[in-house]
Design an enzyme around this catalytic site. Structure first.
Site, mmCIF file in Angstrom:
data_model
loop_
_atom_site.group_PDB
_atom_site.id
_atom_site.type_symbol
_atom_site.label_atom_id
_atom_site.label_comp_id
_atom_site.label_asym_id
_atom_site.label_seq_id
_atom_site.Cartn_x
_atom_site.Cartn_y
_atom_site.Cartn_z
ATOM 1 N N TYR A 132 -6.614 0.132 -20.122
ATOM 2 C CA TYR A 132 -7.176 -0.272 -18.828
ATOM 3 C C TYR A 132 -7.628 0.934 -18.023
ATOM 4 O O TYR A 132 -6.916 1.924 -17.874
ATOM 5 C CB TYR A 132 -6.152 -1.065 -18.005
ATOM 6 C CG TYR A 132 -6.642 -1.335 -16.596
ATOM 7 C CD1 TYR A 132 -7.636 -2.261 -16.366
ATOM 8 C CD2 TYR A 132 -6.155 -0.600 -15.507
ATOM 9 C CE1 TYR A 132 -8.141 -2.482 -15.083
ATOM 10 C CE2 TYR A 132 -6.632 -0.818 -14.226
ATOM 11 C CZ TYR A 132 -7.633 -1.760 -14.025
ATOM 12 O OH TYR A 132 -8.121 -1.960 -12.766
ATOM 13 N N HIS A 183 -17.350 0.487 -4.590
ATOM 14 C CA HIS A 183 -16.124 0.279 -3.814
ATOM 15 C C HIS A 183 -16.182 0.919 -2.429
ATOM 16 O O HIS A 183 -15.273 0.723 -1.621
ATOM 17 C CB HIS A 183 -14.916 0.811 -4.579
ATOM 18 C CG HIS A 183 -14.478 -0.072 -5.718
ATOM 19 N ND1 HIS A 183 -15.349 -0.609 -6.625
ATOM 20 C CD2 HIS A 183 -13.238 -0.521 -6.081
ATOM 21 C CE1 HIS A 183 -14.681 -1.334 -7.506
ATOM 22 N NE2 HIS A 183 -13.408 -1.305 -7.192
ATOM 23 N N ASN A 188 -7.367 4.674 -6.542
ATOM 24 C CA ASN A 188 -6.243 3.756 -6.712
ATOM 25 C C ASN A 188 -5.001 4.395 -6.087
ATOM 26 O O ASN A 188 -4.248 5.096 -6.758
ATOM 27 C CB ASN A 188 -6.020 3.522 -8.195
ATOM 28 C CG ASN A 188 -5.758 2.076 -8.556
ATOM 29 O OD1 ASN A 188 -5.435 1.778 -9.683
ATOM 30 N ND2 ASN A 188 -5.887 1.168 -7.616
ATOM 31 N N TYR A 246 19.143 -2.373 33.520
ATOM 32 C CA TYR A 246 19.143 -2.003 32.104
ATOM 33 C C TYR A 246 18.100 -0.927 31.777
ATOM 34 O O TYR A 246 18.322 -0.087 30.911
ATOM 35 C CB TYR A 246 18.865 -3.222 31.231
ATOM 36 C CG TYR A 246 19.987 -4.226 31.156
ATOM 37 C CD1 TYR A 246 21.194 -4.031 31.823
ATOM 38 C CD2 TYR A 246 19.828 -5.386 30.416
ATOM 39 C CE1 TYR A 246 22.211 -4.959 31.764
ATOM 40 C CE2 TYR A 246 20.831 -6.327 30.332
ATOM 41 C CZ TYR A 246 22.025 -6.121 31.005
ATOM 42 O OH TYR A 246 23.027 -7.052 30.930
ATOM 43 N N ARG A 292 20.095 2.142 32.815
ATOM 44 C CA ARG A 292 21.421 2.268 32.215
ATOM 45 C C ARG A 292 21.375 2.278 30.683
ATOM 46 O O ARG A 292 22.183 2.924 30.020
ATOM 47 C CB ARG A 292 22.302 1.113 32.699
ATOM 48 C CG ARG A 292 23.757 1.323 32.409
ATOM 49 C CD ARG A 292 24.642 0.112 32.646
ATOM 50 N NE ARG A 292 24.105 -0.932 33.507
ATOM 51 C CZ ARG A 292 24.507 -2.190 33.451
ATOM 52 N NH1 ARG A 292 25.431 -2.553 32.572
ATOM 53 N NH2 ARG A 292 23.989 -3.090 34.255
ATOM 54 N N PHE A 352 0.264 1.263 -6.714
ATOM 55 C CA PHE A 352 -0.735 1.294 -5.644
ATOM 56 C C PHE A 352 -0.424 0.312 -4.531
ATOM 57 O O PHE A 352 -1.076 0.322 -3.488
ATOM 58 C CB PHE A 352 -2.118 0.960 -6.206
ATOM 59 C CG PHE A 352 -2.119 -0.281 -7.063
ATOM 60 C CD1 PHE A 352 -1.928 -1.530 -6.515
ATOM 61 C CD2 PHE A 352 -2.285 -0.188 -8.435
ATOM 62 C CE1 PHE A 352 -1.902 -2.676 -7.291
ATOM 63 C CE2 PHE A 352 -2.265 -1.332 -9.231
ATOM 64 C CZ PHE A 352 -2.074 -2.576 -8.652
ATOM 65 N N GLU A 399 -5.727 -10.012 -8.065
ATOM 66 C CA GLU A 399 -4.941 -9.254 -7.089
ATOM 67 C C GLU A 399 -4.545 -10.234 -5.988
ATOM 68 O O GLU A 399 -5.176 -10.319 -4.934
ATOM 69 C CB GLU A 399 -5.774 -8.071 -6.582
ATOM 70 C CG GLU A 399 -6.145 -7.141 -7.733
ATOM 71 C CD GLU A 399 -7.239 -6.146 -7.411
ATOM 72 O OE1 GLU A 399 -7.663 -6.078 -6.236
ATOM 73 O OE2 GLU A 399 -7.685 -5.440 -8.337
#
Length: 509
Positions: free
Chosen positions: A52, A82, A194, A277, A280, A326, A411
């Site tokens: 791959y 991409h 990646n 608060y 404090r 990834f 994915e």
């Protein structure tokens, strides 16, 4: 100089690279690992094994075999297709960190790139060539594909870059620096994009800013304590040791140190028995945020030294394993946690602002105005702070609980870590402005109480703050004061400026 090994990069080194302009070099042993890994890839290509990302397409196209003659075209197509980032670019500091972290990850020797790819990434850092990387468009798995593609384009002489602060084409930036574009070969495009370097780079910058913001929150809160004649008993060491959180105990000590020898604080029973608060519980609330920062730092330092591409090459190429390093879930969680932690500094700060300006809650002039009624004073400063706090609550919604399938459902679970990292930066910017507003109001309260009565250390906080915002004697356009004071907070190394003064100021006192 900082040496990248693929294993030992830390926050202190990052600070040196970002803010001291330290040069970066690659460790020789690490580069030898890179070369060994590359030989394994070349063997796979020459033997036409089916692996791959080396001899196949990507994502849903993992079943498509690629001919040896098409390997370079495959990598170029990958980067160009991409590069789908959207929106405004990341700050140059983020782009710079992306380059460093990507080089550091490749130096682990598990990615199969040629040594020249690592060298060129480092060249860009040292020549201050920062790719223009749009902020939006990443799902955070398979890593930061779109942002890292824009980074990789510049290595090829494409895309855009900032060179010594000037925006230009990637090719022009390389030419001005005397560098040649790369032609990517098998596995290299995939190895470059990646990964989680966009969310991690923004995350590291977030952490560094948040760390200083936390110190600022403590110091500004101490000045507010004096403006409201706060009760110091709640900061005594015993009560914090009794609970057991070291971060809470540390905040209480910082507040005590700031307030030592103040003539404006009180003890319980003198004016009132207990404070609200927001005064404090400063150690408990600020301390809890510091706990979150400790968690975030740990995860970021792991991730900046992590191999996050796919596949990874082990045992000299005997094992090439497709996995999911990834996936940005660890950083997505860390950024969501940091968002909440920083937002809480703003939440409690805004409540202290309200106590400074509300005449029903103090004995100061209404809204700290020098002429109440005719002049509004800090009335709308509190409005603005409240608006930012409310916006933070929306931004603090966790990005990591969302997911959307991509790549034809291959994915099918993603982290949204880069969205979380970006939203965290927005929360930090908002919180900086809220704390700036508290600083302005606390200084004005000190003017009414008597600056000469401040402790030695808070007087230094006051004096520095007055370099950005002069005392208020009449209404003016407070926007400029708020922005200048916020810029001062951003520019300060608050820890070095004030925490490091402890011994000197205590001796003076």
């Amino acid at each position: 100089m900082v040496t990248l090994t693929g294993q030992s990069l830390c926050m202190e080194q990052v600070k040196r690279i970002l803010w001291e302009n330290a040069a970066v070099v690659a460790c020789g042993e690490a580069m030898a690992r890179v070369a060994d890994s590359r030989r394994a890839v070349e063997k796979i290509v020459s033997s036409q094994e089916i692996v791959y990302g080396i001899t196949t397409g990507f994502g849903k196209f993992s079943d498509v075999l690629i001919a040896p003659d098409d390997v370079e075209t495959l990598q170029l197509n990958l980067i160009r297709s991409h590069a789908c980032g959207i929106g405004e670019p990341f700050p140059e500091e983020v782009s710079r960190l992306m380059l460093i972290f990507r080089a550091n990850a490749l130096l682990k020797g598990l990615s199969g790139v040629r040594p020249v790819v690592v060298e060129r990434l480092i060249d860009l850092v040292n020549h201050r060539i920062h790719p223009v990387v749009p902020q939006q468009g990443s799902l955070g798995a398979s890593g930061d594909l779109a942002p890292l593609s824009h980074l990789a384009l510049v290595l090829l002489g494409e895309g855009e870059a900032f060179y010594q602060g000037e925006k230009m084409s990637g090719n022009d930036a390389l030419m001005k620096a005397g560098l040649e574009p790369l032609v990517l070969t098998a596995k290299e495009g995939l190895a470059l994009i990646n990964g989680t370097q966009a969310m991690t780079a923004q995350g590291v910058l977030n952490y560094l800013h948040a760390e200083q913001l936390g110190f600022a929150a403590d110091g500004i809160a101490a000045l507010t304590m004096e403006g409201l004649k706060g009760i110091t008993d709640a900061f005594e060491e015993e009560i914090h040791i009794a609970r057991g959180y070291p971060e809470q105990t540390a905040v209480a000590k910082r507040i005590r140190d700031y307030l030592q020898n103040s003539q404006l604080t009180t003890r319980q029973g003198e004016l009132r028995v207990q404070d609200a608060y927001s005064l404090r519980c400063i150690p408990q609330v600020h301390g809890a945020s510091w706990q979150a920062l400790g968690y975030v730092k740990e995860k970021l330092e792991i991730e900046m030294n992590a191999a996050t591409d796919n596949p990874l090459i082990f045992d000299g190429g005997k094992k090439v394993i497709s996995g999911g390093n990834f996936h940005g879930q660890p950083i997505a969680f860390a950024m969501d946690f940091l968002k909440i932690a920083v937002a809480e500094w703003a939440n409690i700060s805004e409540r202290r602002i309200e106590r400074l300006v509300n005449p029903q809650l103090n004995d100061l002039p209404p809204f700290l105005s020098s002429n109440p009624g005719l002049e509004s004073g800090a009335m709308i400063m509190q409005y603005a702070a409240a608006s930012l706090v409310s916006e933070n609550k929306t931004l603090a919604h966790p990005a990591s609980v969302d997911s959307i399938p991509s790549s034809a459902n291959q994915e099918d679970h993603v982290s949204m870590g880069t969205i979380g990292s970006r939203h965290c930066a927005m929360i930090i910017a908002n919180t900086t402005r809220v704390l700036a507003t508290e600083w302005i109001c606390a200084m004005q309260a000190a003017d009414y109480r008597g600056v000469e009565l401040l402790s030695p250390r808070t007087k230094k906080v006051y004096e520095l703050g007055r370099t950005a915002c002069a005392s208020i004697f009449s209404d003016r356009i407070f926007h400029y004061d708020m922005e200048r004071t916020a810029s001062l907070i951003r520019s300060l190394g608050w820890n070095d400026t004030f925490i490091g003064l402890e011994k000197n100021t205590l001796m003076e006192a």
